[in-house]
Scaffold this motif. Structure first.
Motif, PDB file in Angstrom:
ATOM      1  N   PRO A   4       0.824  -1.214   0.000  1.00 31.95           N
ATOM      2  CA  PRO A   4       0.000   0.000   0.000  1.00 31.95           C
ATOM      3  C   PRO A   4       0.856   1.260   0.000  1.00 31.95           C
ATOM      4  O   PRO A   4       0.331   2.353  -0.205  1.00 31.95           O
ATOM      5  CB  PRO A   4      -0.800  -0.116   1.294  1.00 31.95           C
ATOM      6  CG  PRO A   4       0.019  -0.962   2.184  1.00 31.95           C
ATOM      7  CD  PRO A   4       0.776  -1.903   1.296  1.00 31.95           C
ATOM      8  N   SER A   5       2.146   1.114   0.239  1.00 35.75           N
ATOM      9  CA  SER A   5       3.003   2.287   0.377  1.00 35.75           C
ATOM     10  C   SER A   5       4.420   1.953  -0.078  1.00 35.75           C
ATOM     11  O   SER A   5       4.940   0.879   0.195  1.00 35.75           O
ATOM     12  CB  SER A   5       2.999   2.719   1.845  1.00 35.75           C
ATOM     13  OG  SER A   5       4.223   3.282   2.210  1.00 35.75           O
ATOM     14  N   LEU A   7       7.057   3.392   1.033  1.00 36.19           N
ATOM     15  CA  LEU A   7       7.906   3.393   2.228  1.00 36.19           C
ATOM     16  C   LEU A   7       7.947   1.999   2.843  1.00 36.19           C
ATOM     17  O   LEU A   7       8.998   1.508   3.244  1.00 36.19           O
ATOM     18  CB  LEU A   7       7.355   4.381   3.258  1.00 36.19           C
ATOM     19  CG  LEU A   7       7.409   5.867   2.867  1.00 36.19           C
ATOM     20  CD1 LEU A   7       6.535   6.686   3.796  1.00 36.19           C
ATOM     21  CD2 LEU A   7       8.838   6.367   2.895  1.00 36.19           C
ATOM     22  N   GLU A  38       6.897   5.452  17.617  1.00 40.60           N
ATOM     23  CA  GLU A  38       8.058   5.782  16.778  1.00 40.60           C
ATOM     24  C   GLU A  38       9.374   5.534  17.510  1.00 40.60           C
ATOM     25  O   GLU A  38      10.371   5.170  16.902  1.00 40.60           O
ATOM     26  CB  GLU A  38       7.994   7.253  16.344  1.00 40.60           C
ATOM     27  CG  GLU A  38       7.025   7.511  15.206  1.00 40.60           C
ATOM     28  CD  GLU A  38       7.244   8.891  14.560  1.00 40.60           C
ATOM     29  OE1 GLU A  38       6.239   9.540  14.263  1.00 40.60           O
ATOM     30  OE2 GLU A  38       8.398   9.300  14.369  1.00 40.60           O
ATOM     31  N   THR A  41      11.159   2.162  16.879  1.00 44.64           N
ATOM     32  CA  THR A  41      11.935   2.074  15.646  1.00 44.64           C
ATOM     33  C   THR A  41      13.262   2.804  15.799  1.00 44.64           C
ATOM     34  O   THR A  41      14.308   2.301  15.400  1.00 44.64           O
ATOM     35  CB  THR A  41      11.143   2.670  14.473  1.00 44.64           C
ATOM     36  OG1 THR A  41       9.872   2.034  14.405  1.00 44.64           O
ATOM     37  CG2 THR A  41      11.873   2.489  13.162  1.00 44.64           C
TER      38      THR A  41
ATOM     39  N   ARG B  50      12.876   6.109   7.749  1.00 41.58           N
ATOM     40  CA  ARG B  50      12.096   6.868   6.771  1.00 41.58           C
ATOM     41  C   ARG B  50      10.656   6.354   6.775  1.00 41.58           C
ATOM     42  O   ARG B  50       9.708   7.130   6.789  1.00 41.58           O
ATOM     43  CB  ARG B  50      12.720   6.690   5.385  1.00 41.58           C
ATOM     44  CG  ARG B  50      12.508   7.857   4.466  1.00 41.58           C
ATOM     45  CD  ARG B  50      13.414   7.774   3.259  1.00 41.58           C
ATOM     46  NE  ARG B  50      13.510   6.433   2.718  1.00 41.58           N
ATOM     47  CZ  ARG B  50      14.652   5.800   2.481  1.00 41.58           C
ATOM     48  NH1 ARG B  50      15.796   6.387   2.745  1.00 41.58           N
ATOM     49  NH2 ARG B  50      14.657   4.590   1.974  1.00 41.58           N
ATOM     50  N   MET B  51      10.534   5.014   6.782  1.00 40.54           N
ATOM     51  CA  MET B  51       9.207   4.405   6.788  1.00 40.54           C
ATOM     52  C   MET B  51       8.440   4.833   8.032  1.00 40.54           C
ATOM     53  O   MET B  51       7.337   5.365   7.931  1.00 40.54           O
ATOM     54  CB  MET B  51       9.383   2.883   6.737  1.00 40.54           C
ATOM     55  CG  MET B  51       8.142   2.052   6.730  1.00 40.54           C
ATOM     56  SD  MET B  51       7.397   1.817   8.355  1.00 40.54           S
ATOM     57  CE  MET B  51       8.668   0.844   9.183  1.00 40.54           C
ATOM     58  N   ARG B  52       9.055   4.663   9.212  1.00 42.39           N
ATOM     59  CA  ARG B  52       8.307   4.902  10.451  1.00 42.39           C
ATOM     60  C   ARG B  52       7.949   6.375  10.648  1.00 42.39           C
ATOM     61  O   ARG B  52       6.877   6.692  11.143  1.00 42.39           O
ATOM     62  CB  ARG B  52       9.118   4.394  11.643  1.00 42.39           C
ATOM     63  CG  ARG B  52       8.337   4.410  12.948  1.00 42.39           C
ATOM     64  CD  ARG B  52       7.116   3.531  12.837  1.00 42.39           C
ATOM     65  NE  ARG B  52       6.172   3.698  13.938  1.00 42.39           N
ATOM     66  CZ  ARG B  52       5.226   4.622  13.982  1.00 42.39           C
ATOM     67  NH1 ARG B  52       5.091   5.487  12.998  1.00 42.39           N
ATOM     68  NH2 ARG B  52       4.393   4.686  15.014  1.00 42.39           N
ATOM     69  N   HIS B  53       8.859   7.275  10.254  1.00 42.67           N
ATOM     70  CA  HIS B  53       8.611   8.696  10.529  1.00 42.67           C
ATOM     71  C   HIS B  53       7.708   9.336   9.479  1.00 42.67           C
ATOM     72  O   HIS B  53       7.062  10.342   9.744  1.00 42.67           O
ATOM     73  CB  HIS B  53       9.933   9.449  10.656  1.00 42.67           C
ATOM     74  CG  HIS B  53      10.799   8.913  11.765  1.00 42.67           C
ATOM     75  ND1 HIS B  53      10.296   8.622  13.015  1.00 42.67           N
ATOM     76  CD2 HIS B  53      12.117   8.569  11.807  1.00 42.67           C
ATOM     77  CE1 HIS B  53      11.264   8.147  13.781  1.00 42.67           C
ATOM     78  NE2 HIS B  53      12.373   8.084  13.068  1.00 42.67           N
ATOM     79  N   ASN B  54       7.654   8.771   8.279  1.00 33.88           N
ATOM     80  CA  ASN B  54       6.862   9.419   7.220  1.00 33.88           C
ATOM     81  C   ASN B  54       5.578   8.682   6.868  1.00 33.88           C
ATOM     82  O   ASN B  54       4.820   9.150   6.024  1.00 33.88           O
ATOM     83  CB  ASN B  54       7.705   9.553   5.947  1.00 33.88           C
ATOM     84  CG  ASN B  54       8.933  10.401   6.194  1.00 33.88           C
ATOM     85  OD1 ASN B  54       8.874  11.362   6.948  1.00 33.88           O
ATOM     86  ND2 ASN B  54      10.037  10.035   5.565  1.00 33.88           N
ATOM     87  N   ILE B  55       5.349   7.540   7.490  1.00 35.50           N
ATOM     88  CA  ILE B  55       4.176   6.750   7.126  1.00 35.50           C
ATOM     89  C   ILE B  55       2.900   7.526   7.449  1.00 35.50           C
ATOM     90  O   ILE B  55       2.827   8.233   8.445  1.00 35.50           O
ATOM     91  CB  ILE B  55       4.199   5.376   7.864  1.00 35.50           C
ATOM     92  CG1 ILE B  55       3.288   4.389   7.166  1.00 35.50           C
ATOM     93  CG2 ILE B  55       3.820   5.510   9.327  1.00 35.50           C
ATOM     94  CD1 ILE B  55       3.931   3.726   6.012  1.00 35.50           C
ATOM     95  N   ILE B  64      -2.737   1.997   5.541  1.00 36.46           N
ATOM     96  CA  ILE B  64      -1.407   2.601   5.392  1.00 36.46           C
ATOM     97  C   ILE B  64      -1.302   3.204   3.999  1.00 36.46           C
ATOM     98  O   ILE B  64      -1.762   2.613   3.025  1.00 36.46           O
ATOM     99  CB  ILE B  64      -0.325   1.522   5.599  1.00 36.46           C
ATOM    100  CG1 ILE B  64      -0.198   1.180   7.079  1.00 36.46           C
ATOM    101  CG2 ILE B  64       1.010   1.959   5.034  1.00 36.46           C
ATOM    102  CD1 ILE B  64       0.672  -0.025   7.341  1.00 36.46           C
ATOM    103  N   SER B  65      -0.694   4.370   3.908  1.00 39.27           N
ATOM    104  CA  SER B  65      -0.648   5.068   2.624  1.00 39.27           C
ATOM    105  C   SER B  65       0.518   6.042   2.599  1.00 39.27           C
ATOM    106  O   SER B  65       1.034   6.428   3.644  1.00 39.27           O
ATOM    107  CB  SER B  65      -1.970   5.816   2.430  1.00 39.27           C
ATOM    108  OG  SER B  65      -1.889   6.680   1.349  1.00 39.27           O
ATOM    109  N   ASP B  66       0.949   6.431   1.409  1.00 42.07           N
ATOM    110  CA  ASP B  66       2.005   7.436   1.308  1.00 42.07           C
ATOM    111  C   ASP B  66       1.438   8.852   1.336  1.00 42.07           C
ATOM    112  O   ASP B  66       2.164   9.818   1.502  1.00 42.07           O
ATOM    113  CB  ASP B  66       2.809   7.231   0.022  1.00 42.07           C
ATOM    114  CG  ASP B  66       3.778   6.065   0.169  1.00 42.07           C
ATOM    115  OD1 ASP B  66       4.081   5.715   1.312  1.00 42.07           O
ATOM    116  OD2 ASP B  66       4.206   5.519  -0.857  1.00 42.07           O
TER     117      ASP B  66
END
Lengths: 203, 203
Positions: A4-5, A7, A38, A41, B50-55, B64-66
């Motif tokens: 779905p993403s 990232l 967060e 992570t 990057r994944m965890r902070h920008n999700i 879940i999405s960008d």
């Protein structure tokens, strides 16, 4: 697998590069991190970065260490006249867990494996020879504790030849049936070798 | 387990917090990272951070999405009159992989589980009721695709009651014997329910 993403996809691809981790397991881990705070992570990635960037190896035995001299090499309780040659740091941990060995180690950092492009010069074999030479006879015995595979045998053979000029006893860990194992289920090669390599009965 | 280095120990402890990973597997991963170039560890930790902070999560379906609107909700090809309610993003991926569903989703973010301290207010159930109310009758059917467990049944029961004021058809995914499975090896409860819940034979 459709993600779905982007990232999530990138993170899964990176995690799946770890040994024994497939895409599904990696996805499970990544989605777990998404659900957690967060900070979790951050704690994980900081521990990994700190580990990788600051890790050092012992100057003497080449085992993983926090300083230039590992706890085993710098201990006065260890018998420096017996050297156990192993492939990896993991093997040191395994042998230490048995609490049967009081000597010191030499970690090769791998095993001779032409198939994987690993030759003697990629390993700490020169360092081993140098270490033995420098010790000027104070090392009495070298135990080759390598895996009982073709690569392990090749490496043991090569090390034995390289050390043939020194008056040092070279031994190899015993091979045979596992303690607590069942003769019936032991593989034929191990059972055959344990018969040809039989030892005097000890009470 | 005795570790040769505090850095390794910390990293192993952090990795072992991931689901399905024990200390031995964690150690294997960490030692793998030690053997690889430093860049590999950096790539892994950067992808995770990057994944965890920008999700982000879709404002509509909470998947879940960008971006603020996920690809499914913003697609014109999807039938907005059919809503599939699932527990997790993972379930959306599983259903999407079947290519049998053309509607849209609603991700609850969990399941009612008093044992784990998860109540209805911790889930996106209010958001679901609101979404149905806002749609003013344009949502015709709500499919409850929850796990066939006691928690799943409780959640389905609760959602059904909350939506009883709306004129919307509420369905549940079919339960029964697995396709390709063997009757003989199907558990008794599933087999029993698949008999009591038998359906007209279709050619």
């Amino acid at each position: 697998m459709e993600f779905p993403s982007k990232l999530i996809e990138d993170a899964v691809n990176e995690v799946a590069k770890l040994p024994g981790i497939g895409k599904k397991t990696a996805l499970r881990m990544v989605l777990h991190l998404v659900k957690e705070a967060e900070g979790k992570t951050t704690a994980l990635t900081e521990a990994l970065n700190r580990m990788r960037h600051n890790i050092r190896f012992c100057n003497t035995c080449h085992n993983i260490s926090d300083s230039d001299d590992c706890a085993i090499c710098s201990s006065h309780r260890r018998d420096k006249s017996v050297l156990c040659v192993v492939e990896e740091s993991r093997d040191v941990m395994a042998i230490e867990n048995t609490a049967q060995f009081t000597g010191v180690y030499h970690v090769l950092g791998g095993i001779i494996s032409p198939m994987n492009g690993v030759g003697p010069s990629d390993l700490k074999i020169d360092a081993l020879v140098e270490r033995v030479a420098k010790a000027q006879g104070s090392i009495k015995e070298i135990i080759l504790a390598l895996s009982p595979t073709m690569e392990g045998d090749t490496t043991a053979f090569y090390i034995n030849r390289r050390l043939s000029n020194f008056s040092v006893k070279i031994t190899s860990i015993a091979r045979g049936v596992s303690v607590g194992g069942d003769l019936e289920y032991t593989d034929e090669i191990t059972l055959g070798r344990s018969i040809s390599g039989r030892v005097p009965f000890q009470v």
